[in-house]
Write an enzyme that holds these catalytic residues in place. Structure first.
Site, PDB file in Angstrom:
ATOM      1  N   ASN A   1      -3.164  -0.561  13.508  1.00 16.89           N
ATOM      2  CA  ASN A   1      -2.930  -0.039  12.151  1.00 16.89           C
ATOM      3  C   ASN A   1      -2.154  -1.115  11.387  1.00 16.89           C
ATOM      4  O   ASN A   1      -1.783  -2.168  11.934  1.00 16.89           O
ATOM      5  CB  ASN A   1      -2.182   1.294  12.202  1.00 16.89           C
ATOM      6  CG  ASN A   1      -2.189   1.995  10.851  1.00 16.89           C
ATOM      7  OD1 ASN A   1      -3.232   2.143  10.217  1.00 16.89           O
ATOM      8  ND2 ASN A   1      -1.022   2.411  10.381  1.00 16.89           N
TER       9      ASN A   1
ATOM     10  N   GLN B   1       0.838  -1.212   0.000  1.00 16.10           N
ATOM     11  CA  GLN B   1       0.000   0.000   0.000  1.00 16.10           C
ATOM     12  C   GLN B   1       0.873   1.264   0.000  1.00 16.10           C
ATOM     13  O   GLN B   1       0.441   2.318  -0.456  1.00 16.10           O
ATOM     14  CB  GLN B   1      -0.921   0.015   1.230  1.00 16.10           C
ATOM     15  CG  GLN B   1      -2.059  -0.983   1.189  1.00 16.10           C
ATOM     16  CD  GLN B   1      -1.688  -2.288   1.850  1.00 16.10           C
ATOM     17  OE1 GLN B   1      -0.528  -2.682   1.878  1.00 16.10           O
ATOM     18  NE2 GLN B   1      -2.678  -2.981   2.395  1.00 16.10           N
TER      19      GLN B   1
ATOM     20  N   ASP C   1      -6.835   1.869  12.198  1.00 14.06           N
ATOM     21  CA  ASP C   1      -8.013   1.064  11.868  1.00 14.06           C
ATOM     22  C   ASP C   1      -8.992   0.974  13.021  1.00 14.06           C
ATOM     23  O   ASP C   1     -10.197   0.822  12.825  1.00 14.06           O
ATOM     24  CB  ASP C   1      -7.596  -0.339  11.422  1.00 14.06           C
ATOM     25  CG  ASP C   1      -7.059  -0.281  10.011  1.00 14.06           C
ATOM     26  OD1 ASP C   1      -5.869   0.040   9.839  1.00 14.06           O
ATOM     27  OD2 ASP C   1      -7.851  -0.492   9.077  1.00 14.06           O
TER      28      ASP C   1
END
Ligand code: MRU
Length: 349
Positions: free
Chosen positions: A246, A195, A236
């Site tokens: 996270n 990502q 998150d």
């Protein structure tokens, strides 16, 4: 909110479908998918075509609208559980579901509200996070003499792609860049699904923000060597005690920052704070397919020996004591100094 040519909208509602940017195709191609069934949406969420906690919240809310449109309410629980760690997904589904009795248009309006609120929250938490960072770094009061541009580090993608638009951690970076205060951003590539090197680097390149992609394993050394003024990451799920889930690898960044006395800033809307989760021990960390870690993006098949098995937690939990501060649209809490996220609502969490 005015759009500009750098605006990215990863999840919208269009002509009876959930329209998403296919994040699996980036950075090669900017393509969109129109998802017309809840099953298609669940598949897109699970293969990370749409991803990032706030974006999942928007997708979940629109998914309820899709369920009503396709007369498929039975799929709503599976949608809610499609990815377990990001609290926004379940929260978005629940928020939209609470309007089902009022009909399709009410559900759709609620989903639009989830999107609009996230856009506004991202802008505000970015300003507040930038202000906090500049105060913390310089020891000066806001508005005092020129600070020098910052060298930042981020992990995973917490940009426009991961939200309704604009971004959280990258939102703070964008805000600092707009003030002329970014020298460079170290971008952890973020194994196994990249990502960082695929998505964060793509966003920074579009915005013209100088950046260096590095292997995840380089992060600690870069921080401890004195090359980084602050690390900024998304989240998150943030538990009531400030423990923060996270992307896997975030904890290593936080530990290195603590060792080197470098600010470690978490940027997230309050929709990612879950006061019903007491601590990080109660956060469900998604375990993903071992094939993702046994192989290598873009290379067919397995890189590790056939006998090897994989361990692929998608997230880790950073203990509250390592989080210098959390910036939200409601304000900044200095979690590492014992302030609790619940104070953002005027109550102790
Ligand atoms: O597995 P992903 O790509 O959905 O993980 C995303 C992250 O860990 C992000 O940092 C987090 O969701 C915050 S997004 C603003």
């Amino acid at each position: 909110m005015a759009a500009d040519d750098t605006d990215i909208r990863p999840v919208t509602w269009q002509d009876g479908a959930v329209r998403i940017i296919d994040q699996t195709a980036l950075p090669g191609r900017l393509t969109y998918l129109e998802l017309r069934t809840v099953a298609e949406l669940i598949g897109a969420i699970q293969r990370l075509a749409v991803r990032g906690a706030p974006a999942l919240g928007v997708a979940g809310a629109y998914g309820v609208a899709l369920a009503l449109l396709t007369d498929d309410r039975a799929s709503i629980p599976a949608l809610r559980a499609a990815r377990p760690t990001a609290v926004n997904l379940a929260a978005g589904v629940d928020r939209a579901s609470a309007r089902i009795a009022d009909g399709f248009e009410a559900v759709l309006a609620e989903a639009h509200a989830v999107l609009d609120e996230d856009l506004r929250a991202n802008r505000r938490l970015s300003e507040l996070g930038a202000d906090w960072l500049l105060r913390r770094r310089s020891g000066r009061a806001e508005g005092d003499a020129e600070p020098r541009p910052l060298r930042l580090l981020t992990h995973c993608n917490a940009g426009a792609l991961a939200t309704a638009g604009w971004g959280t951690a990258l939102g703070v970076v964008r805000e600092l860049h707009a003030r002329g205060l970014v020298e460079v951003v170290y971008v952890d590539e973020t194994r196994p699904l990249l990502q960082g090197s695929r998505l964060t680097a793509w966003e920074l390149a579009r915005l013209g923000i100088p950046h260096l992609v590095q292997a995840d394993g380089a992060a600690a050394g870069t921080i401890v060597s004195g090359s980084v003024d602050a690390a900024i990451v998304g989240a998150d799920r943030i538990a009531a005690n400030g423990d923060t889930a996270n992307k896997v690898g975030t904890l290593g960044v936080a530990l290195a920052c603590a060792h080197a006395d470098v600010p470690f800033l978490v940027a997230a809307p309050t929709s990612t704070v879950d006061l019903s989760t007491a601590s990080g021990a109660d956060i469900h960390v998604e375990l993903r397919d071992e094939a993702e870690v046994l192989g290598w993006s873009g290379m067919a098949g397995q890189v590790a020996p056939p006998e090897s098995r994989g361990h692929n937690p998608a997230f880790d939990v950073t203990p509250a004591g390592l989080v210098s501060a959390l910036t939200t649209e409601r304000g900044v809490v200095e979690i590492g100094r014992g302030e609790l996220p619940g104070t953002l609502w005027g109550t102790r969490g």
